[in-house]
Design an enzyme around this catalytic site. Structure first.
Site, mmCIF file in Angstrom:
data_model
loop_
_atom_site.group_PDB
_atom_site.id
_atom_site.type_symbol
_atom_site.label_atom_id
_atom_site.label_comp_id
_atom_site.label_asym_id
_atom_site.label_seq_id
_atom_site.Cartn_x
_atom_site.Cartn_y
_atom_site.Cartn_z
ATOM 1 N N LYS A 1 -50.268 -76.687 3.923
ATOM 2 C CA LYS A 1 -51.581 -77.341 3.879
ATOM 3 C C LYS A 1 -51.505 -78.842 4.095
ATOM 4 O O LYS A 1 -52.518 -79.518 4.191
ATOM 5 C CB LYS A 1 -52.261 -77.043 2.541
ATOM 6 C CG LYS A 1 -52.288 -75.546 2.262
ATOM 7 C CD LYS A 1 -53.607 -75.058 1.774
ATOM 8 C CE LYS A 1 -53.666 -73.555 1.890
ATOM 9 N NZ LYS A 1 -54.839 -72.961 1.377
ATOM 10 N N LYS B 1 -47.119 -73.688 -0.113
ATOM 11 C CA LYS B 1 -48.506 -74.137 0.134
ATOM 12 C C LYS B 1 -48.549 -75.633 0.460
ATOM 13 O O LYS B 1 -49.325 -76.087 1.295
ATOM 14 C CB LYS B 1 -49.354 -73.826 -1.115
ATOM 15 C CG LYS B 1 -50.834 -74.012 -0.935
ATOM 16 C CD LYS B 1 -51.621 -73.413 -2.096
ATOM 17 C CE LYS B 1 -53.109 -73.664 -1.949
ATOM 18 N NZ LYS B 1 -53.915 -73.069 -2.999
ATOM 19 N N ASP C 1 -62.028 -67.289 -0.311
ATOM 20 C CA ASP C 1 -61.268 -67.192 0.945
ATOM 21 C C ASP C 1 -62.084 -66.482 2.017
ATOM 22 O O ASP C 1 -61.825 -66.640 3.202
ATOM 23 C CB ASP C 1 -59.964 -66.407 0.701
ATOM 24 C CG ASP C 1 -58.998 -67.200 -0.174
ATOM 25 O OD1 ASP C 1 -59.011 -68.444 -0.077
ATOM 26 O OD2 ASP C 1 -58.256 -66.588 -0.971
ATOM 27 N N ASN D 1 -66.454 -65.909 -7.949
ATOM 28 C CA ASN D 1 -65.249 -65.750 -8.776
ATOM 29 C C ASN D 1 -65.525 -66.308 -10.170
ATOM 30 O O ASN D 1 -66.609 -66.814 -10.449
ATOM 31 C CB ASN D 1 -64.049 -66.444 -8.115
ATOM 32 C CG ASN D 1 -64.327 -67.911 -7.858
ATOM 33 O OD1 ASN D 1 -64.524 -68.684 -8.793
ATOM 34 N ND2 ASN D 1 -64.378 -68.308 -6.590
ATOM 35 N N ASP E 1 -60.370 -73.314 5.424
ATOM 36 C CA ASP E 1 -59.628 -73.823 4.268
ATOM 37 C C ASP E 1 -60.002 -75.297 4.030
ATOM 38 O O ASP E 1 -59.704 -76.164 4.857
ATOM 39 C CB ASP E 1 -58.129 -73.692 4.562
ATOM 40 C CG ASP E 1 -57.297 -73.990 3.339
ATOM 41 O OD1 ASP E 1 -57.570 -74.999 2.659
ATOM 42 O OD2 ASP E 1 -56.380 -73.206 3.057
ATOM 43 N N ILE E 2 -60.654 -75.564 2.913
ATOM 44 C CA ILE E 2 -61.179 -76.923 2.669
ATOM 45 C C ILE E 2 -60.046 -77.928 2.482
ATOM 46 O O ILE E 2 -60.031 -79.003 3.084
ATOM 47 C CB ILE E 2 -62.131 -76.924 1.451
ATOM 48 C CG1 ILE E 2 -63.357 -76.063 1.762
ATOM 49 C CG2 ILE E 2 -62.527 -78.350 1.071
ATOM 50 C CD1 ILE E 2 -64.381 -75.985 0.659
ATOM 51 N N LYS F 1 -83.157 -57.345 0.701
ATOM 52 C CA LYS F 1 -82.222 -56.639 -0.180
ATOM 53 C C LYS F 1 -81.808 -55.311 0.456
ATOM 54 O O LYS F 1 -82.663 -54.521 0.864
ATOM 55 C CB LYS F 1 -82.903 -56.390 -1.536
ATOM 56 C CG LYS F 1 -81.981 -55.767 -2.528
ATOM 57 C CD LYS F 1 -82.670 -55.518 -3.857
ATOM 58 C CE LYS F 1 -81.752 -54.709 -4.751
ATOM 59 N NZ LYS F 1 -82.402 -53.622 -5.428
#
Ligand SMILES: Cc1cc2nc3c(=O)[nH]c(=O)nc-3n(C[C@H](O)[C@H](O)[C@H](O)COP(=O)(O)O)c2cc1C
Length: 394
Positions: free
Chosen positions: A339, A335, A277, A208, A303-304, A287
């Site tokens: 969490k 959230k 995610d 990202n 999920d950390i 390759k």
């Protein structure tokens, strides 16, 4: 960085005096007011006029100057200062300070200083390595003086070796933490930052646009305020201060493992990392060859933040980030509960990669706007918000 701060710059009589002029200019450029005290020997190398003209303040050098005693005498000078920086510190000055000798203005005010004192020595390599000098340096370190070690390089005497005054920028960087109130002293913070990278095959990845800038700034800001900080850094996260312990990782799995290890029982965990995610169900060896359209299976990563918040030796406070494109606060509240974290910094996805940042600080019973500022100020605002949670162990 030094806005409104008062720096007393002590200048000893070494060949590096001219570099103290540059140092003074850097402090002033960053907003500090600087008063200069020169030894008699220092004035043999550069005249006080240079420092006076560039600082706009009279240079002090005479202990027995009556006007000084009534206005800016040695005691007043150290009381005026937030920090004392001695650069270049000669072997002679180091000897006197370590032995508690006060025989001129600079050595006397150093004896009287209750403010942090930073010493940046500069001298010939043999002088630097001399047993007596090293013994004196040891005394200074033990007495709590902050030292910016001289560096290796070509010395003015034509020799090579350790003894060169550290770069003025390095001395400025080392001075900064001495000015920040040590509000986080005794606390341990763990921060993760940057993007994660999931390998698909030997060359292709899923990642990202996160840069890790905010996490790195947050790590610096916490360390400057006295916290012991570990930064778990995704790829290309910018460098931080030397006293931030850095663990470099790539994948979400590596970030999870490093986060869980580091976060055990700490005071604060802040998850700024943009953790993928998803990861590839199968990592291909070698390759992949082009062969028309293809379907790829992605599976969910652990999920950390949720894992850290649910750990047995959970950090006292766990703070998460939520990057959303709409309904920021509503999603953040959801959230927060899901969490099991103590606070969420909700922000817009457009913050990613931008120079400025803004957002919302959301806890179970409170929310406030974090105004648009530079990322550095944003980091400082976040630290203030974290402190408002109170850190007494539950
Ligand atoms: C040309 C020249 C260069 C010097 N450079 C240094 C130096 O870099 N570091 C140092 O410790 N002493 C150096 N000295 C010796 C100091 O000037 C001397 O020890 C003096 O007494 C220091 O006084 P102060 O500590 O009160 O400033 C140098 C002397 C001369 C003549």
């Amino acid at each position: 960085m030094f806005q409104g701060k008062r720096i007393l710059l002590g200048v000893g009589g070494g060949i590096a005096v001219y570099r103290a002029v540059e140092l003074m200019r850097l402090f002033i450029k960053q907003g500090a007011e600087v008063q200069v005290v020169m030894t008699k020997s220092a004035q043999e190398f550069v005249t006080p006029l240079t420092f006076e003209a560039l600082s706009g303040n009279k240079v002090h050098s005479d202990l027995f100057d009556l006007t000084e005693q009534h206005g800016m005498g040695h005691i007043q000078l150290v009381r005026w200062a937030d920090v004392v920086v001695v650069a270049p510190a000669t072997a002679n000055l180091i000897t006197k300070v370590s032995r508690g000798i006060g025989e001129d203005l600079l050595t006397t005010l150093l004896l009287a200083s209750e403010k942090p004192v930073l010493i940046a020595p500069a001298m010939n390599v043999s002088m630097w390595q001399a047993e007596s000098n090293q013994a004196n340096m040891k005394i200074l370190r033990e007495r709590g003086f902050y030292i910016v070690e001289p560096v290796l390089g070509a010395l003015a005497c034509g020799e090579q070796g350790a003894g060169r005054l550290a770069e003025p920028e390095t001395i400025v960087q080392a001075t900064l933490p001495l000015l920040a109130a040590q509000t986080l002293a005794g606390q341990t913070w763990v921060i993760n930052a940057g993007p994660t990278i999931e390998a698909w095959d030997a060359v292709r990845v899923l990642s990202n646009r996160a840069t890790g800038t905010l996490g790195a700034l947050l790590a610096d800001a916490a360390a400057v305020r006295g916290a012991a900080v570990t930064l778990i850094a995704g790829k290309d996260t910018p460098p931080t201060r030397a006293d931030v312990q850095r663990i470099d990782v790539e994948s979400a799995a590596q970030m999870l493992e490093a986060s869980m290890d580091a976060a055990k029982g700490v005071d604060v965990f802040v998850g700024t990392a943009a953790v993928s995610d998803f990861k590839f169900a199968d990592e291909v060896q070698g390759k992949l060859k082009r062969s028309g359209n293809m379907q790829v299976e992605l599976i969910e990563n652990i999920d950390i933040i949720q894992t850290v918040a649910g750990m047995q030796q959970r950090p006292t406070k766990v703070i998460a980030f939520a990057a959303e494109s709409e309904n920021h606060v509503v999603y953040a509240q959801d959230k927060l509960k899901r969490k099991g974290v103590d606070a969420i910094i909700a922000n817009d996805v457009s913050n990613m990669g931008a120079d400025k940042a803004s957002g919302w600080w959301v806890t179970a019973n409170h929310q406030e706007t974090l105004p648009a500022t530079s990322k550095q100020t944003f980091a400082a605002n976040i630290i203030q918000a974290v402190c408002s949670l109170g850190l007494s162990k539950q």
